[in-house]
Design a protein around this motif. Structure first.
Motif, mmCIF file in Angstrom:
data_model
loop_
_atom_site.group_PDB
_atom_site.id
_atom_site.type_symbol
_atom_site.label_atom_id
_atom_site.label_comp_id
_atom_site.label_asym_id
_atom_site.label_seq_id
_atom_site.Cartn_x
_atom_site.Cartn_y
_atom_site.Cartn_z
ATOM 1 N N GLU A 154 90.450 4.348 112.137
ATOM 2 C CA GLU A 154 89.170 4.070 111.185
ATOM 3 C C GLU A 154 89.504 3.979 109.859
ATOM 4 O OE1 GLU A 154 86.342 2.750 112.443
ATOM 5 O OE2 GLU A 154 87.143 2.694 114.365
ATOM 6 N N GLU A 155 90.214 5.301 109.447
ATOM 7 C CA GLU A 155 90.508 5.358 108.142
ATOM 8 C C GLU A 155 92.110 5.682 107.959
ATOM 9 O OE1 GLU A 155 88.202 8.356 106.008
ATOM 10 O OE2 GLU A 155 86.858 8.453 107.914
ATOM 11 N N GLN B 17 93.077 -1.539 117.054
ATOM 12 C CA GLN B 17 91.423 -1.215 116.422
ATOM 13 C C GLN B 17 91.794 -1.705 114.924
ATOM 14 O OE1 GLN B 17 89.116 -0.493 117.849
ATOM 15 N NE2 GLN B 17 87.813 -0.255 116.197
ATOM 16 N N THR C 188 88.994 -3.730 112.284
ATOM 17 C CA THR C 188 88.381 -3.370 111.162
ATOM 18 C C THR C 188 88.862 -3.993 109.892
ATOM 19 O OG1 THR C 188 89.701 -1.272 111.293
ATOM 20 C CG2 THR C 188 87.184 -1.181 111.883
ATOM 21 N N LEU D 143 92.104 7.651 116.896
ATOM 22 C CA LEU D 143 90.604 7.016 116.513
ATOM 23 C C LEU D 143 90.555 7.223 115.009
ATOM 24 C CD1 LEU D 143 87.842 7.542 119.021
ATOM 25 C CD2 LEU D 143 88.908 5.417 118.166
#
Ligand SMILES: Nc1ncnc2c1ncn2[C@@H]1O[C@H](COP(=O)(O)OP(=O)(O)OP(=O)(O)O)[C@@H](O)[C@H]1O
Length: 444
Positions: free
Chosen positions: A135-136, A164, A168, A131
């Motif tokens: 996200e990063e 994912q 983003t 995760l």
């Protein structure tokens, strides 16, 4: 190369010989190859049940038949009619250069998302790291390295990062590749004078996902190329995610400089799920397929297979197919009935490559290291080929895994050994009875 039609017919003929007519008509007959491009073969099947069945039980044979008839290694992908529409549309559209990579070019499987991933004790740390990376990307854990046993969700989790990240960062360039396909791409780029395209492709990714790195062999300098790809991506602050069945420093074929690069990031293991997690995984799969299965039947199925989730899914498919044939609801007793036949096979599928090697070495008064080594004397080569043959016959391991366990050999060596032994058994009665004897020992 023979036409796709010819290869497919050959494949059907060989299944027809092996299966009874009902099974053949249920599983094989309805499948149709609809496109072959860039070594990806798309095969349309009528339902998800058939799709799962092909993926689990029949894909290996397609790979072999293709390889034997054309010398090409392919990636078979099974699609339902809905999914097939997408491929047909994409084919119909004129090719145009766009910044965004179309989803199937990323090679991500649409099922492998965070939403469909069940978190349990064995994978929670890996999930958390995934995760963070999604996200990063390229900020904390780079590379991210998942390791663990067969069928425990490493591929699923690494691809979930890809999906994912597309949410983003919709324009991100993402590529999923197995280390085998990386090798193939690289070699074919050399053969076709397309090194520049190859490098443009791999070295400009924002996220590169490389699966089963333990199979990265050094054909034509592949490891050097992989090293340079890694360096370039890392230098440009791009994320790399890798998987393997063990830690980098335990992979004998991996050069030290790659091992030390991988140590820059985070390595997390995934361990087999407990009963609760296995039941939850089955429940999620059943919901996704709109299947009504009572909890006690789900936990019964989960209780039968305790390590490999791919096998667990296979058990569910089996129960589902059995219920469909019987036109009955899924209950615990129906599940028990459906899995009874499977249990006969579990002893075989539990055989390991090491057990086969030990038995063969023992029989021919050799050491296992002779079988996994490189010596080419006849007294070693033939037993080595017999051991590979028996691994292919008696275990569930893939050709690359078998090859790797014989001292890092290529999967084509295993295919070659298999064919040699088949021929030997036809021509030499003594060899045939020796092999049968070893087989009997192993199956006791
Ligand atoms: N936690 C999970 N939740 C839901 N499905 C899972 C989970 N773990 C594994 N699976 C499913 O199990 C199957 C096997 O998983 P996957 O292919 O990711 O395993 P793997 O560890 O990469 O195996 P291999 O070592 O053979 O490459 C897939 O269909 C995947 O969706």
């Amino acid at each position: 190369m023979p036409s796709l039609e010819t290869i497919w017919k050959e494949l059907q003929d060989s299944y027809r010989k092996e299966m009874n007519p009902v099974s053949y008509n249920t599983w094989i007959e309805p499948a149709k190859p609809i496109s072959y491009y860039d070594n990806q073969l798309i095969i349309e099947v009528p339902t998800t049940v058939q799709k799962n069945y092909w993926e689990k039980n029949l894909a290996g044979k397609i790979l072999e038949t293709f390889f034997m008839m054309s010398g090409e290694e392919i990636l078979p992908t099974f699609v339902t009619p809905d999914e097939a529409e997408r491929y047909k549309q994409e084919e119909a559209e004129p090719e145009e250069e766009t910044a965004k990579v179309p989803e199937h070019k990323t090679m991500l499987n649409s099922k492998y998302t965070f939403d469909t991933f069940v978190i349990g004790k064995g994978n929670q740390m890996a999930h958390a790291a995934a995760l963070v990376v999604a996200e990063e990307p390229a900020s904390i854990y780079n590379p991210l390295f998942f390791y663990g046993g067969v069928g425990l969700g490493k591929t699923h989790l690494m691809q979930a990062i890809g999906h994912q990240m597309l949410v983003t960062h919709p324009n991100a360039k993402i590529k999923y590749v197995s280390s085998e396909n990386f090798t193939n791409d690289f070699i074919s780029s050399i053969q076709n004078n397309k090194m520049e395209e190859f490098r443009n492709e791999y070295r400009t990714m924002d996220l590169l996902l490389v699966d089963d790195i333990q199979f990265l062999v050094n054909k034509e300098g592949t490891q050097e190329e992989f090293f340079n790809t890694f360096e370039e991506l890392y230098r440009n602050n791009k994320q790399i995610v890798l998987t393997s069945d063990r830690l980098p420093n335990e992979i004998p074929t991996l050069p030290q400089r790659l091992v030390s690069r991988f140590a820059w990031g985070l390595s997390v293991d995934i361990t087999p799920p407990d009963l609760e997690t296995r039941t939850a995984i089955l429940r999620k799969k059943a919901e996704a397929e709109n299947l009504e299965i009572p909890d006690d039947a789900l936990s019964y199925i989960a209780g039968q297979i305790d390590s490999n989730i791919r096998e667990l899914e296979g058990a569910l498919v089996r129960v589902q197919a059995y219920a469909a044939i019987q036109s009955s609801d899924i209950t615990t007793s129906l599940a028990a009935e459906a899995l009874k036949a499977l249990k006969i096979g579990t002893n075989l599928s539990q055989l390991t490559v090491e057990q086969v090697q030990e038995e063969v070495a023992d029989y021919y008064h050799l050491n296992v290291s002779d079988l996994t080594g490189k010596k080419r004397t006849k007294s070693i080569v033939v037993p080595r080929q017999i051991a590979m043959y028996l691994c292919r016959e008696l275990t569930d391991y893939s050709l690359p895994k078998i090859g790797a366990d014989f001292g890092g050999k290529d999967h084509t060596t295993v295919i070659h050994a298999y064919e040699k032994v088949q021929k030997l058994m036809e021509e030499d009665g003594k060899a045939q009875s020796e092999i049968k004897e070893i087989k009997n020992h192993l199956m006791q």
